[in-house]
Design a protein around this motif. Structure first.
Motif, PDB file in Angstrom:
ATOM      1  N   GLN A  94      -1.430 -24.805   2.021  1.00  0.00           N
ATOM      2  CA  GLN A  94      -2.152 -25.753   2.874  1.00  0.00           C
ATOM      3  C   GLN A  94      -1.454 -27.109   2.904  1.00  0.00           C
ATOM      4  O   GLN A  94      -1.389 -27.754   3.945  1.00  0.00           O
ATOM      5  CB  GLN A  94      -3.589 -25.916   2.374  1.00  0.00           C
ATOM      6  N   ALA A  95      -0.921 -27.518   1.752  1.00  0.00           N
ATOM      7  CA  ALA A  95      -0.211 -28.786   1.672  1.00  0.00           C
ATOM      8  C   ALA A  95       0.998 -28.785   2.599  1.00  0.00           C
ATOM      9  O   ALA A  95       1.281 -29.766   3.291  1.00  0.00           O
ATOM     10  CB  ALA A  95       0.220 -29.066   0.236  1.00  0.00           C
ATOM     11  N   MET A  96       1.733 -27.671   2.637  1.00  0.00           N
ATOM     12  CA  MET A  96       2.896 -27.563   3.513  1.00  0.00           C
ATOM     13  C   MET A  96       2.484 -27.655   4.984  1.00  0.00           C
ATOM     14  O   MET A  96       3.174 -28.256   5.803  1.00  0.00           O
ATOM     15  CB  MET A  96       3.619 -26.241   3.253  1.00  0.00           C
ATOM     16  N   ARG A  97       1.327 -27.078   5.306  1.00  0.00           N
ATOM     17  CA  ARG A  97       0.856 -27.088   6.681  1.00  0.00           C
ATOM     18  C   ARG A  97       0.626 -28.512   7.182  1.00  0.00           C
ATOM     19  O   ARG A  97       0.854 -28.820   8.347  1.00  0.00           O
ATOM     20  CB  ARG A  97      -0.444 -26.289   6.791  1.00  0.00           C
ATOM     21  N   TYR A  98       0.182 -29.393   6.270  1.00  0.00           N
ATOM     22  CA  TYR A  98      -0.100 -30.774   6.661  1.00  0.00           C
ATOM     23  C   TYR A  98       1.018 -31.728   6.259  1.00  0.00           C
ATOM     24  O   TYR A  98       0.814 -32.934   6.164  1.00  0.00           O
ATOM     25  CB  TYR A  98      -1.436 -31.225   6.062  1.00  0.00           C
ATOM     26  N   ASP A  99       2.206 -31.169   6.027  1.00  0.00           N
ATOM     27  CA  ASP A  99       3.398 -31.982   5.799  1.00  0.00           C
ATOM     28  C   ASP A  99       3.229 -32.930   4.615  1.00  0.00           C
ATOM     29  O   ASP A  99       3.567 -34.118   4.689  1.00  0.00           O
ATOM     30  CB  ASP A  99       3.738 -32.780   7.077  1.00  0.00           C
ATOM     31  N   VAL A 100       2.698 -32.394   3.506  1.00  0.00           N
ATOM     32  CA  VAL A 100       2.593 -33.170   2.274  1.00  0.00           C
ATOM     33  C   VAL A 100       3.994 -33.313   1.677  1.00  0.00           C
ATOM     34  O   VAL A 100       4.748 -32.353   1.574  1.00  0.00           O
ATOM     35  CB  VAL A 100       1.635 -32.492   1.275  1.00  0.00           C
ATOM     36  N   ASN A 101       4.338 -34.534   1.257  1.00  0.00           N
ATOM     37  CA  ASN A 101       5.695 -34.793   0.784  1.00  0.00           C
ATOM     38  C   ASN A 101       5.943 -34.298  -0.633  1.00  0.00           C
ATOM     39  O   ASN A 101       7.060 -33.874  -0.959  1.00  0.00           O
ATOM     40  CB  ASN A 101       5.978 -36.301   0.854  1.00  0.00           C
ATOM     41  N   GLU A 102       4.939 -34.371  -1.495  1.00  0.00           N
ATOM     42  CA  GLU A 102       5.106 -33.961  -2.895  1.00  0.00           C
ATOM     43  C   GLU A 102       3.830 -33.257  -3.375  1.00  0.00           C
ATOM     44  O   GLU A 102       2.726 -33.643  -3.009  1.00  0.00           O
ATOM     45  CB  GLU A 102       5.372 -35.171  -3.799  1.00  0.00           C
ATOM     46  N   TYR A 103       4.034 -32.217  -4.207  1.00  0.00           N
ATOM     47  CA  TYR A 103       2.912 -31.524  -4.847  1.00  0.00           C
ATOM     48  C   TYR A 103       3.214 -31.515  -6.339  1.00  0.00           C
ATOM     49  O   TYR A 103       4.101 -30.784  -6.807  1.00  0.00           O
ATOM     50  CB  TYR A 103       2.794 -30.103  -4.306  1.00  0.00           C
ATOM     51  N   VAL A 104       2.511 -32.356  -7.109  1.00  0.00           N
ATOM     52  CA  VAL A 104       2.816 -32.561  -8.528  1.00  0.00           C
ATOM     53  C   VAL A 104       1.654 -32.043  -9.369  1.00  0.00           C
ATOM     54  O   VAL A 104       0.483 -32.326  -9.079  1.00  0.00           O
ATOM     55  CB  VAL A 104       3.056 -34.053  -8.821  1.00  0.00           C
ATOM     56  N   LEU A 105       1.977 -31.298 -10.405  1.00  0.00           N
ATOM     57  CA  LEU A 105       0.954 -30.712 -11.265  1.00  0.00           C
ATOM     58  C   LEU A 105       0.590 -31.646 -12.418  1.00  0.00           C
ATOM     59  O   LEU A 105       1.454 -32.290 -13.017  1.00  0.00           O
ATOM     60  CB  LEU A 105       1.431 -29.365 -11.823  1.00  0.00           C
ATOM     61  N   LYS A 106      -0.714 -31.716 -12.715  1.00  0.00           N
ATOM     62  CA  LYS A 106      -1.201 -32.411 -13.904  1.00  0.00           C
ATOM     63  C   LYS A 106      -1.048 -31.483 -15.117  1.00  0.00           C
ATOM     64  O   LYS A 106      -1.068 -30.266 -14.966  1.00  0.00           O
ATOM     65  CB  LYS A 106      -2.676 -32.779 -13.738  1.00  0.00           C
ATOM     66  N   PRO A 107      -0.999 -32.045 -16.313  1.00  0.00           N
ATOM     67  CA  PRO A 107      -0.923 -33.489 -16.613  1.00  0.00           C
ATOM     68  C   PRO A 107       0.469 -34.026 -16.327  1.00  0.00           C
ATOM     69  O   PRO A 107       1.451 -33.308 -16.421  1.00  0.00           O
ATOM     70  CB  PRO A 107      -1.250 -33.551 -18.094  1.00  0.00           C
ATOM     71  N   VAL A 108       0.527 -35.310 -15.989  1.00  0.00           N
ATOM     72  CA  VAL A 108       1.819 -35.927 -15.685  1.00  0.00           C
ATOM     73  C   VAL A 108       2.127 -37.014 -16.714  1.00  0.00           C
ATOM     74  O   VAL A 108       1.246 -37.768 -17.127  1.00  0.00           O
ATOM     75  CB  VAL A 108       1.835 -36.551 -14.275  1.00  0.00           C
ATOM     76  N   SER A 109       3.367 -37.061 -17.118  1.00  0.00           N
ATOM     77  CA  SER A 109       3.808 -38.093 -18.045  1.00  0.00           C
ATOM     78  C   SER A 109       4.286 -39.307 -17.268  1.00  0.00           C
ATOM     79  O   SER A 109       4.449 -39.258 -16.043  1.00  0.00           O
ATOM     80  CB  SER A 109       4.958 -37.559 -18.910  1.00  0.00           C
ATOM     81  N   VAL A 110       4.536 -40.393 -17.975  1.00  0.00           N
ATOM     82  CA  VAL A 110       5.081 -41.585 -17.345  1.00  0.00           C
ATOM     83  C   VAL A 110       6.429 -41.266 -16.722  1.00  0.00           C
ATOM     84  O   VAL A 110       6.755 -41.720 -15.617  1.00  0.00           O
ATOM     85  CB  VAL A 110       5.214 -42.730 -18.368  1.00  0.00           C
ATOM     86  N   GLU A 111       7.212 -40.424 -17.413  1.00  0.00           N
ATOM     87  CA  GLU A 111       8.514 -40.030 -16.884  1.00  0.00           C
ATOM     88  C   GLU A 111       8.359 -39.272 -15.561  1.00  0.00           C
ATOM     89  O   GLU A 111       9.119 -39.489 -14.611  1.00  0.00           O
ATOM     90  CB  GLU A 111       9.261 -39.169 -17.901  1.00  0.00           C
ATOM     91  N   ASP A 112       7.349 -38.372 -15.519  1.00  0.00           N
ATOM     92  CA  ASP A 112       7.096 -37.632 -14.280  1.00  0.00           C
ATOM     93  C   ASP A 112       6.761 -38.593 -13.132  1.00  0.00           C
ATOM     94  O   ASP A 112       7.245 -38.441 -12.005  1.00  0.00           O
ATOM     95  CB  ASP A 112       5.942 -36.654 -14.471  1.00  0.00           C
ATOM     96  N   LEU A 113       5.912 -39.583 -13.419  1.00  0.00           N
ATOM     97  CA  LEU A 113       5.512 -40.537 -12.391  1.00  0.00           C
ATOM     98  C   LEU A 113       6.688 -41.402 -11.946  1.00  0.00           C
ATOM     99  O   LEU A 113       6.839 -41.696 -10.755  1.00  0.00           O
ATOM    100  CB  LEU A 113       4.371 -41.417 -12.909  1.00  0.00           C
ATOM    101  N   CYS A 114       7.532 -41.776 -12.885  1.00  0.00           N
ATOM    102  CA  CYS A 114       8.721 -42.578 -12.525  1.00  0.00           C
ATOM    103  C   CYS A 114       9.655 -41.775 -11.628  1.00  0.00           C
ATOM    104  O   CYS A 114      10.190 -42.299 -10.643  1.00  0.00           O
ATOM    105  CB  CYS A 114       9.451 -43.033 -13.788  1.00  0.00           C
ATOM    106  N   ASN A 115       9.857 -40.501 -11.973  1.00  0.00           N
ATOM    107  CA  ASN A 115      10.705 -39.647 -11.142  1.00  0.00           C
ATOM    108  C   ASN A 115      10.106 -39.464  -9.751  1.00  0.00           C
ATOM    109  O   ASN A 115      10.824 -39.426  -8.742  1.00  0.00           O
ATOM    110  CB  ASN A 115      10.925 -38.296 -11.808  1.00  0.00           C
ATOM    111  N   LEU A 116       8.766 -39.358  -9.684  1.00  0.00           N
ATOM    112  CA  LEU A 116       8.079 -39.247  -8.393  1.00  0.00           C
ATOM    113  C   LEU A 116       8.321 -40.486  -7.551  1.00  0.00           C
ATOM    114  O   LEU A 116       8.649 -40.394  -6.359  1.00  0.00           O
ATOM    115  CB  LEU A 116       6.578 -39.045  -8.620  1.00  0.00           C
ATOM    116  N   LEU A 117       8.174 -41.670  -8.162  1.00  0.00           N
ATOM    117  CA  LEU A 117       8.380 -42.909  -7.416  1.00  0.00           C
ATOM    118  C   LEU A 117       9.827 -43.050  -6.951  1.00  0.00           C
ATOM    119  O   LEU A 117      10.092 -43.568  -5.855  1.00  0.00           O
ATOM    120  CB  LEU A 117       7.985 -44.113  -8.278  1.00  0.00           C
ATOM    121  N   LYS A 118      10.773 -42.579  -7.771  1.00  0.00           N
ATOM    122  CA  LYS A 118      12.179 -42.609  -7.349  1.00  0.00           C
ATOM    123  C   LYS A 118      12.369 -41.778  -6.084  1.00  0.00           C
ATOM    124  O   LYS A 118      13.023 -42.204  -5.127  1.00  0.00           O
ATOM    125  CB  LYS A 118      13.076 -42.059  -8.461  1.00  0.00           C
TER     126      LYS A 118
END
Length: 535
Positions: A94-118
């Motif tokens: 469904q996310a692909m259908r609505y052109d979602v840019n990122e699909y990230v799984l919880k739990p997320v670390s600070v490193e994961d969030l930093c990589n996402l922002l990059k």
């Protein structure tokens, strides 16, 4: 300027953890808002216009998938990120259908969030760079449409002697256009970039083309430093299709404006009325130009629908007026006192010095009748107004034997008409808001009553209604409606014994839990706490 982010998650601890632990500034981002459910998030998107929305999936009232679906429809340029604890293929699909840019799984670390922002920062930077890439734009600029196709499209808007519908359909088919429709609306886009830099003009054209390229019933081309768009559809003989087509065109115009604003193109869109034949496309085009002329009256408006601005048909005789006469009328309708004076001075300037007295008075008489037509369109009669003051316009015109006298006389006359029109416009504005408030008061208790419904009732576009309502009332429509519902809810909680879900339904909430959430956010107490404290 940093990119803006809206965080959406029904768990406060999760939102606070993400917000406090993530070094947003390091990656050129800034959190501008938080929401605990999808409906609240949708309201914040309308208010804040964030560049990025990071949302959970499982939330009350409106889940993450429904939220991104609605955001994608109303704010197509927003970058969407799903942050979820559910690793399910259905959600990803469904996310692909609505052109979602990122699909990230919880739990997320600070490193994961930093990589996402990059990744998000790189994506947003590259998107802007792609639009502004001068080399690519220069190459695209050289690839113009074949001249004969462009000439045909321009002729639809400007032909002095338009062809019959049958001839236009035959020519259109020959050039690869489908005009075998019975619903047309013309939009014209105007911006300073087009006037200054042909590469910027091409950049804007490509943005518009990207938005409309998937729509079969759209013709797009550049014409006289503007971008013209012909929207079309087929009603199949069903009258209600006209309303559907208008609504679709309104939404497409809003999407266009959203894209242009994203890439810093300060553009104004003028949209003409719906017409029902190819030969009438020219009429809608001239109405779109008239709508653009109102931009000086409504500088805060970037979408100008002629149906919002002029309820009476636009007189076609203005198309034959000489430029200076038209300038006088435009100045009287929408200009300042200085602009009116300047327009009259230009019309009655040195170029008329060689006119005979007879020709000059014929010109003055023609101008008088044009002003009469203008005042009549606002419900007044110029000659009757003069008679009420004990004056006779025809006798006064006969005394204007020099350009100097004519200039002074018509400056005063035009300034008087300008004041009259300005007062009528203000009166119309007040009536519009009064009508809106009356309809809200009548329908606010109905579940499902919202922006689209009231715009349909009044007959204006959502963008015009929203900006006008907020400007005049001081509150957005959503806040005004919610406040009205909360006031009625407080009254019912104090005066009746109704249960919370009954009161929720009575004030227009289909979902009792969301009513309780809104009530506590608005009042600071739950419905039961408020009732106990006021008994």
């Amino acid at each position: 300027m940093p990119y803006t982010i809206l965080l959406v998650d029904d768990e406060t601890a999760v939102r606070e953890g993400i917000r406090s632990r993530t070094p947003w500034e390091r990656y050129n981002f800034r959190v501008v808002g938080e929401a605990g459910n999808g409906i609240e998030a949708l309201e914040l998107v309308e208010e804040l216009h964030p560049d990025v929305v990071i949302t959970d999936i499982r939330m009350p009232y409106l889940d993450g998938i429904e939220l991104i679906q609605k955001i994608r429809l109303s704010h197509p340029t927003t970058t969407l990120v799903i942050l979820s604890g559910y690793d399910e293929f259905t959600y990803a699909q469904q996310a692909m259908r609505y052109d979602v840019n990122e699909y990230v799984l919880k739990p997320v670390s600070v490193e994961d969030l930093c990589n996402l922002l990059k990744r998000l920062g790189k994506h947003l930077d590259e998107e802007i760079k792609r639009i502004q890439d001068q080399d690519r734009l220069n190459q695209a600029y050289q690839q113009a449409l074949p001249l004969i196709r462009e000439k045909f499209l321009v002729s639809l808007l400007t032909a002095v002697h338009p062809s019959s519908d049958a001839a236009l359909l035959a020519k259109a088919a020959e050039y690869g256009f489908n005009l075998n429709k019975d619903e047309f609306m013309v939009a014209v886009i105007e911006t300073d970039h087009v006037m200054e830099d042909p590469l910027q003009s091409m950049a804007m054209f490509e943005i518009v083309e990207q938005v409309v390229k998937k729509d079969d019933g759209v013709l797009l081309f550049q014409f006289e430093n503007q971008i013209a768009i012909i929207f079309s559809s087929q009603s199949h003989g069903q009258d209600h299709y006209d309303a559907v087509f208008r609504k679709q065109t309104y939404r497409k115009a809003e999407q266009l404006q959203a894209y242009l604003q994203k890439y810093s193109f300060h553009a104004v869109l003028g949209i003409g009325n719906l017409v029902h034949s190819p030969s009438a496309i020219k009429q809608s085009y001239h109405q779109a130009l008239t709508a653009l002329n109102y931009s000086s009256c409504y500088p805060e408006q970037s979408l100008l629908f002629i149906s919002d601005l002029e309820k009476l048909p636009v007189e076609e005789h203005q198309q034959q007026l000489e430029e200076l006469k038209a300038n006088v009328l435009v100045a009287v309708k929408m200009g300042s006192e200085e602009q009116v004076t300047e327009a009259v001075n230009q019309l009655l300037g040195e170029q008329l010095a060689s006119l005979s007295l007879q020709d000059m008075q014929a010109l003055l008489l023609e101008l008088t009748f044009l002003l009469q037509d203008l005042t009549h369109s606002y419900g007044y009669t110029l000659f009757s107004m003069a008679e009420e003051e004990g004056r006779n316009l025809f006798s006064e015109l006969a005394t204007l034997t020099t350009l100097g006298k004519a200039k002074r006389y018509f400056t005063r006359l035009c300034l008087m008409v300008r004041l009259l029109i300005a007062g009528q416009r203000e009166k119309s504005h007040i009536q519009f808001i009064g009508q809106a408030k009356s309809l809200i008061a009548k329908h606010f208790t109905e579940p499902g009553f919202g922006l689209e419904e009231i715009c349909e009732m009044i007959g204006v576009s959502p963008s015009y209604f929203s900006s006008t309502f907020k400007k005049e009332v001081g509150n957005s429509f959503v806040k005004y409606l919610t406040s009205l519902r909360m006031d009625r809810a407080k009254e019912l909680l104090i005066k009746t014994e109704g249960k919370t879900y009954e009161i929720a339904q009575a004030v227009g909430f289909a979902e009792p839990n969301y009513f309780s959430f809104c009530f506590k956010r608005h009042v600071g107490l739950s419905p039961s706490q408020f009732r106990q404290g006021n008994r």
